[in-house]
Every structure is written in structure tokens, then in C-alpha cells.
Design a protein around this motif. Structure first.
Motif, PDB file in Angstrom:
ATOM      1  N   ASN A  44       0.834  -1.203   0.000  1.00 32.02           N
ATOM      2  CA  ASN A  44       0.000   0.000   0.000  1.00 32.02           C
ATOM      3  C   ASN A  44       0.869   1.254   0.000  1.00 32.02           C
ATOM      4  O   ASN A  44       0.570   2.225  -0.692  1.00 32.02           O
ATOM      5  N   ASN A  45       1.941   1.230   0.791  1.00 36.96           N
ATOM      6  CA  ASN A  45       2.854   2.383   0.829  1.00 36.96           C
ATOM      7  C   ASN A  45       3.519   2.594  -0.522  1.00 36.96           C
ATOM      8  O   ASN A  45       3.638   3.723  -0.991  1.00 36.96           O
ATOM      9  N   ILE A  46       3.968   1.515  -1.123  1.00 35.43           N
ATOM     10  CA  ILE A  46       4.608   1.603  -2.440  1.00 35.43           C
ATOM     11  C   ILE A  46       3.617   2.145  -3.468  1.00 35.43           C
ATOM     12  O   ILE A  46       3.958   3.013  -4.269  1.00 35.43           O
ATOM     13  N   SER A  47       2.388   1.669  -3.397  1.00 37.79           N
ATOM     14  CA  SER A  47       1.349   2.131  -4.315  1.00 37.79           C
ATOM     15  C   SER A  47       1.097   3.636  -4.138  1.00 37.79           C
ATOM     16  O   SER A  47       0.983   4.373  -5.125  1.00 37.79           O
ATOM     17  N   MET A  48       1.057   4.093  -2.891  1.00 38.63           N
ATOM     18  CA  MET A  48       0.847   5.522  -2.625  1.00 38.63           C
ATOM     19  C   MET A  48       2.012   6.346  -3.154  1.00 38.63           C
ATOM     20  O   MET A  48       1.810   7.408  -3.753  1.00 38.63           O
ATOM     21  N   VAL A  49       3.230   5.858  -2.961  1.00 39.37           N
ATOM     22  CA  VAL A  49       4.411   6.566  -3.449  1.00 39.37           C
ATOM     23  C   VAL A  49       4.379   6.654  -4.966  1.00 39.37           C
ATOM     24  O   VAL A  49       4.635   7.713  -5.555  1.00 39.37           O
ATOM     25  N   LEU A  50       4.064   5.545  -5.623  1.00 40.06           N
ATOM     26  CA  LEU A  50       4.018   5.540  -7.088  1.00 40.06           C
ATOM     27  C   LEU A  50       2.933   6.475  -7.628  1.00 40.06           C
ATOM     28  O   LEU A  50       3.142   7.145  -8.647  1.00 40.06           O
ATOM     29  N   LYS A  51       1.802   6.559  -6.950  1.00 40.61           N
ATOM     30  CA  LYS A  51       0.745   7.487  -7.373  1.00 40.61           C
ATOM     31  C   LYS A  51       1.225   8.934  -7.258  1.00 40.61           C
ATOM     32  O   LYS A  51       0.968   9.750  -8.144  1.00 40.61           O
ATOM     33  N   GLU A  52       1.932   9.233  -6.174  1.00 36.11           N
ATOM     34  CA  GLU A  52       2.458  10.590  -6.003  1.00 36.11           C
ATOM     35  C   GLU A  52       3.529  10.901  -7.053  1.00 36.11           C
ATOM     36  O   GLU A  52       3.600  12.015  -7.560  1.00 36.11           O
ATOM     37  N   ILE A  53       4.352   9.931  -7.365  1.00 39.72           N
ATOM     38  CA  ILE A  53       5.371  10.121  -8.403  1.00 39.72           C
ATOM     39  C   ILE A  53       4.692  10.394  -9.742  1.00 39.72           C
ATOM     40  O   ILE A  53       5.093  11.295 -10.482  1.00 39.72           O
ATOM     41  N   ASP A  54       3.637   9.641 -10.038  1.00 37.10           N
ATOM     42  CA  ASP A  54       2.904   9.845 -11.288  1.00 37.10           C
ATOM     43  C   ASP A  54       2.309  11.253 -11.350  1.00 37.10           C
ATOM     44  O   ASP A  54       2.428  11.938 -12.368  1.00 37.10           O
ATOM     45  N   LYS A  55       1.707  11.716 -10.249  1.00 40.68           N
ATOM     46  CA  LYS A  55       1.138  13.070 -10.210  1.00 40.68           C
ATOM     47  C   LYS A  55       2.230  14.119 -10.422  1.00 40.68           C
ATOM     48  O   LYS A  55       2.028  15.103 -11.139  1.00 40.68           O
ATOM     49  N   THR A  56       3.367  13.901  -9.782  1.00 38.65           N
ATOM     50  CA  THR A  56       4.468  14.849  -9.892  1.00 38.65           C
ATOM     51  C   THR A  56       4.995  14.897 -11.319  1.00 38.65           C
ATOM     52  O   THR A  56       5.264  15.978 -11.860  1.00 38.65           O
ATOM     53  N   ILE A  57       5.144  13.745 -11.941  1.00 38.97           N
ATOM     54  CA  ILE A  57       5.616  13.698 -13.327  1.00 38.97           C
ATOM     55  C   ILE A  57       4.647  14.432 -14.244  1.00 38.97           C
ATOM     56  O   ILE A  57       5.069  15.181 -15.124  1.00 38.97           O
TER      57      ILE A  57
END
Length: 148
Positions: free
Chosen positions: A11-24
Motif C-alpha cells: 500500500n505504501n509503495i502504491s501511494m508513493v508511485l501514485k504521487e510520483i505519477d502526479k508529480t511527473i
């Protein structure tokens, strides 16, 4: 050492990846890479109060310039955005005692850029028509910040 369960870790990894996607999507891959490298190289020391005040400053500046926070952080070259960034840095220093390095971290710009933009705000001429407009915006933002 306390290990997380695989489910929590996923879940933490998924949240981090979602934030990375938003940032990109907001700043692009190259800019995200610069931010990540910069964040490892320069330890940022900001208090919670400074961060909260910086958010208020950014919001007030964006409202005054009628731009979104995403537009403030975008890479598009627009004078209003440049002035908005300069005013943010100016108020960060004036009200929150945030230095150029920490302003650069918050605004996702190099230290030298922050220094130049902030200097431009300090050198505005109250007799120049364009500068008068910016100085009025600074007055409006300052009034907003004093009431919050």
C-alpha cells in the motif's frame, strides 16, 4: 526492527508511485529527477510553522496572480509566474525567515533563480508602470497575509 506486513508495504509503495505519477504529470520527468537529486544533496531544515506559512504565502500569491498552484510550479515561461515566484521567495524570507536554499526547495527552483527573482522584487521602481502593478499585488498579498 519493526517490519511492515507485505500488504502495508504494498500500500505504501502504491501511494508513493501514485504521487510520483502526479508529480511527473505536473513537472515532468526531468524536473522530478532534478528535485530528487537536489533533495538528497541538500538537507532541508524547515519548521512546521515555516511550511504552513509558506503554503499560505503560495496560496495568497496564486490568488492575487489568478494562477493555480500547478501553474506556479510549471515550467512554462510567463512573466506573471516569474513575478509570483519572486514574491513568494520575498515573503518567505520576510515573514517566515526562510532562506534561499529552503525557498528553492519549496518552489522547486535552483537557489540562483530564487535569488534573482527575489532581487527583482526588491528592486521594483514605484514610478515604472509595470512595476506599479507588481507593487500593488505585493500590497494586496501582504494585506491578505496580515489578516490570516
Amino acid at each position: 526492527m519493526n517490519q511492515e506486513s507485505p500488504i502495508t508495504n504494498n500500500n505504501n509503495i502504491s501511494m508513493v508511485l501514485k504521487e510520483i505519477d502526479k508529480t511527473i504529470r505536473t513537472v515532468g520527468v526531468d524536473r522530478l529527477m532534478e528535485i530528487l537529486v537536489f533533495s538528497r544533496q541538500n538537507p532541508i531544515i524547515l519548521t512546521e510553522h515555516q511550511m504552513i506559512y509558506a503554503e499560505k504565502i503560495i496560496q495568497a500569491v496564486c490568488e492575487e496572480f489568478q494562477i493555480t498552484v500547478e501553474e506556479l510550479y510549471s515550467l512554462q515561461r510567463k512573466n506573471n509566474r516569474r513575478n509570483a515566484i519572486g514574491i513568494c521567495a520575498y515573503f518567505f524570507e520576510k515573514y517566515a525567515k526562510i532562506d534561499n536554499a529552503n525557498s528553492a526547495y519549496i518552489l522547486k527552483k535552483p537557489d540562483t533563480t530564487i535569488s534573482v527573482y527575489k532581487k527583482e522584487m526588491n528592486c521594483l521602481n514605484p514610478k515604472h508602470p509595470f512595476d506599479i502593478t507588481i507593487l500593488k499585488k505585493i500590497e494586496n498579498i501582504e494585506a491578505k497575509l496580515k489578516t490570516t
